[in-house]
Scaffold this active site. Structure first.
Site, short mmCIF file in Angstrom:
data_model
loop_
_atom_site.label_atom_id
_atom_site.label_comp_id
_atom_site.label_asym_id
_atom_site.label_seq_id
_atom_site.Cartn_x
_atom_site.Cartn_y
_atom_site.Cartn_z
CE LYS A 45 6.39 2.58 12.23
NZ LYS A 45 5.15 3.11 11.67
N GLY A 84 -3.58 -4.30 16.28
CA GLY A 84 -3.88 -5.71 16.50
C GLY A 84 -2.76 -6.57 15.98
CG ASP A 128 -17.27 -8.74 9.33
OD1 ASP A 128 -17.91 -7.80 8.84
OD2 ASP A 128 -16.48 -9.45 8.67
CB SER A 154 -16.74 -3.85 -2.66
OG SER A 154 -17.61 -4.62 -1.87
NE ARG A 158 -16.44 0.04 -7.81
CZ ARG A 158 -16.19 1.25 -7.31
NH1 ARG A 158 -15.90 1.40 -6.03
NH2 ARG A 158 -16.21 2.31 -8.10
CG HIS A 180 -12.60 -8.16 5.46
ND1 HIS A 180 -12.27 -8.07 4.12
CD2 HIS A 180 -11.45 -7.93 6.15
CE1 HIS A 180 -10.98 -7.79 4.01
NE2 HIS A 180 -10.46 -7.70 5.23
#
Length: 325
Positions: A45, A84, A128, A154, A158, A180
């Site tokens: 890959k 992950g 985190d 964020s 916005r 998060h």
């Protein structure tokens, strides 16, 4: 740390899944870095993506893109970890802790052993906790271990505010802070549109009810679940956010971005990585901007931090992971 030179900047990406490949594509389109090595257990890959991305270079800018090994990190400026287990429908980011901590250790150890001396940028979830784990596993200074944090949250915040007031999202200045994940919170007290506080804008537009602001935040908080339920994963947004962070590092910008950073007394927190605006350049994090929060916002920050700390403490105890600090 590694000497980042303008004429040759090197990034090693670990994880060539949907997020990793989207990030590599964003680097290619934006002309960020002159060398990008891609590492993944599925080597075919990475080879295929390296060739595919290289086919775009005639339309962008010169860059060496290749399937890499951990040993290639020895002279890299930034190592970006997106590898992950993916978040499944109905699964929270925190549900991923145990399996992704185990995966993370198999990544950080060989990178450190390669002689890498740059900056770790972590995006794998729960970000985190995995950023904290990267710091512990690597033994690196806290300034050179950074998580993508609430950068994407964020940006979503916005964008949604911008749509409500019909302006460019780049003219909206607002942050999501904390984890998060599900305990993140909006910093309405400092949100502004071209310098006008949201609170003042709402006063001038009585047709906008408080319920609409609540819905905006809920939409931001739950955006990942919405996208995952619709298409299985989120990757374009976070891939672009990671490219923005990488550019701030390589170009020595001193940019203020909402990132997962180490708390050393800020907001009354210690020994934890959590989302906050921070100044970032080629040295890593140089300053954490401690925004004066309202009592409610500060309470939300501490609630978010407690959840993260409880989970990371339990995970390290259960897995008995050996660390470098």
């Amino acid at each position: 740390m590694a000497n980042i030179e303008k004429d040759h900047q090197k990034v090693i990406l670990v994880g060539d899944g949907a997020v990793g490949s989207s990030y590599a594509y964003a680097l290619t389109l934006q002309g960020i870095a002159q060398e990008v090595g891609i590492v993944d257990i599925f080597k075919e890959k990475t080879q295929g993506d390296a060739i595919d991305l290289s086919d775009a270079l005639a339309f962008t800018s010169p860059k060496k893109i290749y399937a890499a090994e951990y040993s290639d990190a020895k002279d890299a400026d930034v190592v970006v970890i997106t590898a992950g287990a993916p978040q499944k429908p109905g699964e929270t980011r925190l549900d991923l802790v145990s399996k992704n901590l185990k995966i993370l250790k198999t990544i950080v150890d060989p990178i450190v052993e390669s002689g890498f001396n740059g900056i770790f940028l972590v995006a794998a979830n729960p970000v985190d906790i995995l950023t904290y784990a990267t710091w512990k596993l690597s033994g690196f200074p806290k300034e050179r271990v950074i998580g993508s944090g609430t950068s994407l949250d964020s940006a979503r915040f916005r964008k949604d505010i911008a749509e409500m007031v019909n302006v460019d999202a780049r003219s909206v200045h607002a942050y999501i802070m904390g984890e998060h994940g599900d305990t993140e919170f909006p910093v309405w007290s400092h949100a502004n549109i071209g310098g006008i506080k949201i609170s003042e804008w709402v006063k001038a537009h009585p047709e906008v009810k408080e319920e609409e602001l609540v819905k905006i935040f809920e939409s931001v908080r739950d955006a990942a679940y919405t996208i995952i339920n619709l298409k299985g994963a989120t990757f374009y947004g976070i891939g672009t956010a990671l490219a923005r962070i990488t550019k701030a590092i390589l170009d020595d910008e001193n940019a203020v971005l909402p990132l997962s950073v180490f708390m050393d007394g800020q907001y009354g927190l210690n020994d934890i990585f959590i989302g906050s605006p921070a100044v970032i350049n080629r040295s890593g994090i140089t300053n954490i901007l401690e925004i004066p929060l309202t009592d409610h916002e500060m309470e939300s920050m501490h609630k978010s931090a407690k959840q993260l700390k409880d989970i990371v403490t339990k995970a390290f105890e259960e897995l008995d992971i050996e660390t470098r600090q």
